[in-house]
Structure formats: structure tokens, C-alpha cells
Motif scaffolding. Structure first.
Motif, short mmCIF file in Angstrom:
data_model
loop_
_atom_site.label_atom_id
_atom_site.label_comp_id
_atom_site.label_asym_id
_atom_site.label_seq_id
_atom_site.Cartn_x
_atom_site.Cartn_y
_atom_site.Cartn_z
N HIS A 214 1.16 -1.11 0.11
CA HIS A 214 0.04 0.01 0.00
C HIS A 214 0.93 1.21 -0.03
O HIS A 214 2.05 1.18 0.65
CB HIS A 214 -0.94 -0.19 1.06
N GLY A 215 0.28 2.12 -0.92
CA GLY A 215 1.22 3.61 -0.72
C GLY A 215 1.07 4.46 0.40
O GLY A 215 -0.28 4.72 0.92
N ARG A 216 2.10 4.87 0.99
CA ARG A 216 1.83 5.79 2.22
C ARG A 216 1.25 6.92 1.93
O ARG A 216 0.42 7.52 2.97
CB ARG A 216 3.70 5.92 2.52
N HIS A 217 1.22 7.26 0.92
CA HIS A 217 0.58 8.90 0.47
C HIS A 217 -0.81 8.42 -0.39
O HIS A 217 -1.44 9.58 -1.05
CB HIS A 217 1.42 9.60 -0.40
N ASP A 218 -1.33 7.22 -0.29
CA ASP A 218 -2.58 6.91 -0.96
C ASP A 218 -3.84 7.54 -0.35
O ASP A 218 -4.21 7.18 0.76
CB ASP A 218 -2.72 5.53 -1.03
N ILE A 219 -4.35 8.55 -1.00
CA ILE A 219 -5.40 9.30 -0.38
C ILE A 219 -6.91 8.74 -1.04
O ILE A 219 -7.81 9.08 -0.69
CB ILE A 219 -5.44 10.73 -0.46
N GLN A 220 -6.69 7.92 -2.05
CA GLN A 220 -7.93 7.26 -2.64
C GLN A 220 -8.40 6.25 -1.60
O GLN A 220 -9.55 6.15 -1.14
CB GLN A 220 -7.42 6.60 -3.91
N ASN A 232 -8.08 -8.62 10.01
CA ASN A 232 -9.19 -9.70 9.98
C ASN A 232 -8.45 -11.07 9.28
O ASN A 232 -9.19 -11.79 9.11
CB ASN A 232 -10.02 -9.26 8.89
N CYS A 233 -7.11 -10.95 9.00
CA CYS A 233 -6.65 -12.26 8.32
C CYS A 233 -5.31 -12.75 9.25
O CYS A 233 -4.61 -11.96 9.68
CB CYS A 233 -6.21 -11.87 6.95
N ALA A 234 -5.43 -14.15 9.44
CA ALA A 234 -4.31 -14.73 10.13
C ALA A 234 -2.87 -14.76 9.64
O ALA A 234 -1.97 -14.57 10.06
CB ALA A 234 -4.71 -16.12 10.62
N ASN A 235 -3.04 -14.64 8.01
CA ASN A 235 -1.89 -15.00 7.38
C ASN A 235 -1.40 -13.53 6.42
O ASN A 235 -0.85 -13.87 5.45
CB ASN A 235 -1.87 -16.20 6.47
N ALA A 236 -1.66 -12.46 6.97
CA ALA A 236 -1.72 -11.47 5.88
C ALA A 236 -0.46 -10.60 6.47
O ALA A 236 -0.34 -10.37 7.77
CB ALA A 236 -2.92 -10.31 5.89
N LYS A 237 0.29 -9.60 5.79
CA LYS A 237 1.24 -8.94 6.23
C LYS A 237 1.41 -7.49 5.32
O LYS A 237 0.85 -7.71 4.36
CB LYS A 237 2.79 -9.45 6.00
N VAL A 238 1.42 -6.27 6.02
CA VAL A 238 1.39 -5.08 5.22
C VAL A 238 2.80 -4.57 5.02
O VAL A 238 3.60 -4.61 6.06
CB VAL A 238 0.36 -4.24 6.05
N GLU A 239 3.12 -4.25 3.65
CA GLU A 239 4.07 -3.48 3.50
C GLU A 239 3.80 -2.25 2.91
O GLU A 239 3.07 -2.10 2.04
CB GLU A 239 5.29 -4.31 2.73
N ILE A 240 4.33 -1.16 3.34
CA ILE A 240 4.07 0.32 3.05
C ILE A 240 5.07 0.68 2.09
O ILE A 240 6.49 0.95 2.66
CB ILE A 240 3.84 1.26 4.25
N ILE A 241 4.74 1.46 1.01
CA ILE A 241 5.76 1.93 0.06
C ILE A 241 5.39 3.22 -0.08
O ILE A 241 4.44 3.84 0.09
CB ILE A 241 5.43 1.24 -1.27
N ASP A 242 6.52 4.04 -0.39
CA ASP A 242 6.48 5.55 -0.35
C ASP A 242 5.90 5.98 -1.72
O ASP A 242 6.68 6.57 -2.43
CB ASP A 242 8.04 5.93 -0.21
N THR A 243 4.73 5.64 -1.90
CA THR A 243 3.97 6.19 -3.28
C THR A 243 2.60 6.65 -3.02
O THR A 243 2.10 6.75 -1.80
CB THR A 243 3.88 5.18 -4.24
N GLY A 244 1.88 7.23 -3.96
CA GLY A 244 0.42 7.23 -3.58
C GLY A 244 -0.28 5.88 -3.99
O GLY A 244 0.01 4.87 -3.60
N HIS A 245 -1.56 6.06 -4.67
CA HIS A 245 -2.30 4.91 -5.09
C HIS A 245 -1.90 4.20 -6.12
O HIS A 245 -2.33 3.05 -6.22
CB HIS A 245 -3.64 5.40 -5.36
N PRO A 248 2.20 0.21 -8.59
CA PRO A 248 2.90 -0.43 -9.54
C PRO A 248 3.61 0.39 -10.57
O PRO A 248 4.77 -0.19 -11.10
CB PRO A 248 1.78 -1.23 -10.24
N VAL A 249 3.37 1.60 -10.80
CA VAL A 249 4.04 2.43 -11.75
C VAL A 249 4.67 3.51 -11.17
O VAL A 249 5.67 4.11 -11.63
CB VAL A 249 3.10 2.98 -12.83
N GLU A 250 4.27 3.72 -9.82
CA GLU A 250 5.13 5.13 -9.14
C GLU A 250 6.60 4.40 -8.81
O GLU A 250 7.50 5.07 -8.70
CB GLU A 250 4.43 5.42 -8.01
N ASN A 251 6.34 3.10 -8.03
CA ASN A 251 7.75 2.59 -7.98
C ASN A 251 7.85 0.90 -8.11
O ASN A 251 7.58 0.30 -7.30
CB ASN A 251 7.98 2.51 -6.12
#
Length: 266
Positions: A214-220, A232-245, A248-251
Motif C-alpha cells: 500500500h502507498g503511504r500517500h494513498d488518498i484514494q 482480519n486475516c491470520a496470514n496477512a502482512k502489510v508493507e507500506i511503500i513511499d508512493t500514492g495510489h 505498480p507504476v510509481e515505484n
């Protein structure tokens, strides 16, 4: 601009009279990756990732119904219907087990596939997506504008907001032009479909590993919504990327590297 194209020759697949453009590349014993783009976008959002992973495994992507080079019938669009199109394509291509990688609305489609066909989904990657559509006040105002401003202006406002401040303006203009090629009836019907999307109480049923980028600057879709999925998920992990929404194309390299590491976990 990433949406300019790739080296793979596209093909067409017919779903009950509706032609869908797709690409099927790469090979190997590893489970195929299926890249699913978002609202008003097209398959080329995934150019970097598609071409990278095609070197080591089979990869597929498509222009969703109503988008890109696929047919754009005047009809009611739904997340379930778009997911059914993806599944029909995979069945036609002989793909049983797969790993859906979905961006934004594509992530909604990926979750729908994982919930409806858990036996076929090995892992799941969600990029700038949500399990329950919750709009910020500013997004609500933008959607209200859709009724009072020219269509191209409305699309331009939405796409402009999708990128982190400072992203090259000339590239944003190209993405705006590509999105404006999506007909109004498709854009608004898909918006209605997203607005009604809510599987937050069901994502815990997804037992496979989930990578949430997920993009750190995602305002959408603000990053807090990504964390709601993971909570809500036992096997999920979140990684924050320094982008908007548009991770895939910003970084693109950061997204590709994160997926590569996730797949390497076994």
C-alpha cells in the motif's frame, strides 16, 4: 510511460460475445501469477512486474471487460462479473492453481476469486486495495462532481489525486489520457460496483498467505484500510511503500521486489 506496452503479443478471448484482450507469457513449474488492473486502467499497469516474472514462471494479465483494448459493452458491471471473466480466461488457458495479484479494483476481484475458489488460489497479493469500500470526504466530493463537470475533467481529477505529489506531470497526463479512453458508462457502473463491495467480515476465510502492499500517500484508499484487511486475516502482512495510489507504476521496482520476496517464502 509504463502503459506504453510490452514485448508480449496480445491475444483475444471471447466470453459470451465479449472480447477480452490478454497476454500469457513465461513458463515453468511455479504457480502462475495473474495480474489484475484497477478502475479505468489497463493491463499495462503491470508492465514491470509482468516482464520481470515472465523470466521465471508463467504470467497472465488481461484488459478487464470495459477497459483497455477489450470490448466495452453497455451493461451493468459487477465485481463478481469481472471475477467470472478472469476465471473463464484461466479455464480456457488451462490454469488451475494461480496467484492473483490485484491493484485497487483488481484487488477486489482477487479477493472475490480467493473467497469463491479457495482450492485454486495458492497465495494472494493486494496492492492499494480494500476489503470494504470506505470513501474519505474528499473522495465523496470528487464523485459528486461527476454529475456536474465534463466527463474528461472528472477522470482527470481522479487520476491526478492517485499519484504522490511530485510525480512527473507529463507521465500523469499520459495516464489521464489512457483513463479517459474508458467509456463513462463503464467508469460509473464499475464505481457503483466498488461502492457496494464489502467482504471485510469474510476475508478471515482466506487461509492462504496474503501480501498487502500500500502507498503511504494513498488518498484514494488510505493505508489504514490496508491494515483493516490484515487485522482480519491470520496470514496477512502489510508493507507500506513511499508512493500514492499507483504503486505498480510509481515505484515498480519496490512492488516487484516485494512480490519476489513474498513468493520466495515458499
Amino acid at each position: 510511460m509504463t502503459d506504453a506496452g510490452s514485448t508480449t503479443q496480445p491475444s483475444r478471448f471471447d466470453v459470451d460475445g465479449v472480447g477480452l484482450v490478454y497476454e500469457d507469457a513465461g513458463s515453468g513449474a511455479a504457480t502462475p501469477l495473474v495480474f489484475i488492473h484497477g478502475w479505468t486502467a489497463n493491463r499495462h499497469r503491470w508492465d514491470h512486474q509482468f516482464e520481470h516474472f515472465a523470466k521465471s514462471r508463467r504470467v497472465l494479465r488481461l484488459d478487464l471487460r470495459g477497459h483497455g483494448e477489450s470490448d466495452k459493452p453497455v451493461e451493468r458491471y459487477s465485481i463478481d462479473g469481472l471475477a467470472a471473466d478472469v476465471l473463464r480466461l484461466l479455464d480456457d488457458r488451462g490454469v488451475d492453481r494461480f496467484i492473483p495479484v490485484g491493484h485497487s479494483m483488481g484487488g477486489m476481484i482477487a479477493q472475490t476469486l480467493a473467497l469463491a475458489h479457495p482450492e485454486r488460489v495458492e497465495r494472494l497479493v493486494l496492492v492499494d486495495s480494500v476489503s470494504q469500500m470506505v470513501y474519505s470526504r474528499s473522495r465523496g466530493l470528487v464523485m459528486t462532481l461527476s454529475k456536474s463537470v465534463p466527463y474528461n475533467t472528472f477522470v482527470a481529477i481522479n487520476i491526478q489525486r492517485a499519484f504522490k505529489p511530485g510525480y512527473p506531470k507529463e507521465l500523469i497526463k499520459q495516464y489521464i489520457a489512457a483513463s479517459q479512453a474508458t467509456p463513462r458508462h463503464v467508469v460509473m457502473s464499475c464505481y457503483d460496483a466498488m461502492r457496494g463491495f464489502d467482504v471485510l467480515d469474510r476475508v478471515r476465510e482466506i487461509q492462504v498467505p496474503i501480501l498487502i502492499l500500500h502507498g503511504r500517500h494513498d488518498i484514494q484508499f488510505p493505508p489504514a484500510q490496508a491494515r483493516r484487511i490484515a487485522a482480519n486475516c491470520a496470514n496477512a502482512k502489510v508493507e507500506i511503500i513511499d508512493t500514492g495510489h499507483e504503486c505498480p507504476v510509481e515505484n515498480p521496482q519496490a512492488v516487484t521486489d516485494a512480490i519476489e520476496a513474498f513468493l520466495a517464502e515458499g
